[in-house]
Design a protein around this motif. Structure first.
Motif, PDB file in Angstrom:
ATOM      1  N   LEU A   1       0.897  -1.248  -0.170  1.00  0.00           N
ATOM      2  CA  LEU A   1       0.160  -0.002  -0.204  1.00  0.00           C
ATOM      3  C   LEU A   1       0.753   1.308   0.053  1.00  0.00           C
ATOM      4  CD1 LEU A   1      -3.022  -0.862   2.475  1.00  0.00           C
ATOM      5  CD2 LEU A   1      -3.118  -0.516  -0.069  1.00  0.00           C
ATOM      6  N   PHE A   2       1.887   1.268   0.515  1.00  0.00           N
ATOM      7  CA  PHE A   2       2.856   2.445   0.797  1.00  0.00           C
ATOM      8  C   PHE A   2       4.132   2.216  -0.224  1.00  0.00           C
ATOM      9  CE2 PHE A   2       0.705   2.184   4.891  1.00  0.00           C
ATOM     10  CZ  PHE A   2      -0.182   3.493   5.042  1.00  0.00           C
TER      11      PHE A   2
ATOM     12  N   THR B   1      -2.084   9.038  -6.817  1.00  0.00           N
ATOM     13  CA  THR B   1      -1.975  10.669  -7.049  1.00  0.00           C
ATOM     14  C   THR B   1      -1.322  11.074  -8.631  1.00  0.00           C
ATOM     15  OG1 THR B   1       0.243  10.685  -6.124  1.00  0.00           O
ATOM     16  CG2 THR B   1      -1.826  10.877  -4.643  1.00  0.00           C
ATOM     17  N   PRO B   2      -2.372  10.842  -9.386  1.00  0.00           N
ATOM     18  CA  PRO B   2      -1.719  10.968 -10.782  1.00  0.00           C
ATOM     19  C   PRO B   2      -1.610  12.556 -11.571  1.00  0.00           C
ATOM     20  CG  PRO B   2      -4.135  10.515 -11.105  1.00  0.00           C
ATOM     21  CD  PRO B   2      -3.696  10.266  -9.620  1.00  0.00           C
ATOM     22  N   SER B   3      -2.345  13.401 -10.802  1.00  0.00           N
ATOM     23  CA  SER B   3      -2.026  14.907 -11.332  1.00  0.00           C
ATOM     24  C   SER B   3      -0.998  15.627 -10.609  1.00  0.00           C
ATOM     25  CB  SER B   3      -3.349  15.594 -11.098  1.00  0.00           C
ATOM     26  OG  SER B   3      -3.698  15.603  -9.742  1.00  0.00           O
ATOM     27  N   ALA B   4      -0.790  16.676 -11.307  1.00  0.00           N
ATOM     28  CA  ALA B   4       0.130  17.752 -10.837  1.00  0.00           C
ATOM     29  C   ALA B   4      -0.092  18.221  -9.268  1.00  0.00           C
ATOM     30  CB  ALA B   4       0.468  18.722 -11.593  1.00  0.00           C
ATOM     31  N   ASP B   5      -1.513  18.450  -8.986  1.00  0.00           N
ATOM     32  CA  ASP B   5      -1.857  18.683  -7.628  1.00  0.00           C
ATOM     33  C   ASP B   5      -2.293  17.774  -6.813  1.00  0.00           C
ATOM     34  OD1 ASP B   5      -4.255  17.878  -9.037  1.00  0.00           O
ATOM     35  OD2 ASP B   5      -5.301  19.363  -8.121  1.00  0.00           O
ATOM     36  N   GLY B   6      -1.334  16.665  -6.901  1.00  0.00           N
ATOM     37  CA  GLY B   6      -1.645  15.422  -6.280  1.00  0.00           C
ATOM     38  C   GLY B   6      -1.466  15.386  -4.769  1.00  0.00           C
ATOM     39  N   VAL B   7      -1.064  16.341  -4.409  1.00  0.00           N
ATOM     40  CA  VAL B   7      -0.835  16.387  -2.637  1.00  0.00           C
ATOM     41  C   VAL B   7      -2.304  16.583  -2.029  1.00  0.00           C
ATOM     42  CG1 VAL B   7      -0.174  17.833  -0.911  1.00  0.00           C
ATOM     43  CG2 VAL B   7       1.458  17.751  -2.905  1.00  0.00           C
ATOM     44  N   SER B   8      -3.142  17.093  -2.657  1.00  0.00           N
ATOM     45  CA  SER B   8      -4.565  17.193  -2.232  1.00  0.00           C
ATOM     46  C   SER B   8      -5.389  15.580  -2.248  1.00  0.00           C
ATOM     47  CB  SER B   8      -5.349  17.995  -3.044  1.00  0.00           C
ATOM     48  OG  SER B   8      -5.760  17.542  -4.417  1.00  0.00           O
TER      49      SER B   8
ATOM     50  N   PRO C   1      -5.443  12.045   1.714  1.00  0.00           N
ATOM     51  CA  PRO C   1      -6.596  11.062   1.967  1.00  0.00           C
ATOM     52  C   PRO C   1      -6.176   9.504   1.718  1.00  0.00           C
ATOM     53  CG  PRO C   1      -7.524  12.891   1.025  1.00  0.00           C
ATOM     54  CD  PRO C   1      -5.912  13.019   0.733  1.00  0.00           C
ATOM     55  N   TYR C   2      -5.293   9.432   0.757  1.00  0.00           N
ATOM     56  CA  TYR C   2      -5.091   8.070   0.272  1.00  0.00           C
ATOM     57  C   TYR C   2      -4.093   7.422   1.443  1.00  0.00           C
ATOM     58  CZ  TYR C   2      -2.284   4.112  -1.364  1.00  0.00           C
ATOM     59  OH  TYR C   2      -1.664   2.982  -1.508  1.00  0.00           O
ATOM     60  N   VAL C   3      -3.144   8.326   2.049  1.00  0.00           N
ATOM     61  CA  VAL C   3      -2.085   7.821   2.953  1.00  0.00           C
ATOM     62  C   VAL C   3      -2.771   7.402   4.331  1.00  0.00           C
ATOM     63  CG1 VAL C   3      -0.217   8.336   4.440  1.00  0.00           C
ATOM     64  CG2 VAL C   3      -0.339   8.756   1.872  1.00  0.00           C
TER      65      VAL C   3
ATOM     66  N   GLY D   1      -5.317   3.855   8.097  1.00  0.00           N
ATOM     67  CA  GLY D   1      -6.333   3.499   8.992  1.00  0.00           C
ATOM     68  C   GLY D   1      -6.732   2.053   8.819  1.00  0.00           C
ATOM     69  N   LEU D   2      -6.848   1.559   7.430  1.00  0.00           N
ATOM     70  CA  LEU D   2      -6.999   0.234   7.007  1.00  0.00           C
ATOM     71  C   LEU D   2      -5.870  -0.634   7.847  1.00  0.00           C
ATOM     72  CD1 LEU D   2      -8.615  -1.754   5.304  1.00  0.00           C
ATOM     73  CD2 LEU D   2      -6.798  -1.453   3.634  1.00  0.00           C
TER      74      LEU D   2
END
Length: 64
Positions: free
Chosen positions: A20-21, A30-37, A41-43, A48-49
């Motif tokens: 996962l990591f 996070t495929p786009s340039a603004d992937g930080v947003s 949530p993914y991390v 959490g999972l």
């Protein structure tokens, strides 16, 4: 649950967490340039999972 079976499941959970990591999967999430947003949530969802699965695994009672 007997000890060898629990150890096998914990090893499988560690492998899942490592996958996962891993950088390729994080980059897919996070495929786009603004992937930080989308990265945050993914991390936190992946984290959490993993914690939830570990808590569920460790708290299971023997059903003998």
């Amino acid at each position: 649950m007997n000890a060898p079976r629990r150890k096998e499941r914990l090893v499988a959970l560690i492998v899942l967490a490592a996958l996962l990591f891993s950088p390729p999967l994080v980059l897919i999430a996070t495929p786009s340039a603004d992937g930080v947003s989308r990265l945050v949530p993914y991390v936190f969802l992946a984290w959490g999972l993993v914690i939830g699965l570990m808590a569920w695994l460790m708290e299971r009672r023997d059903e003998d």
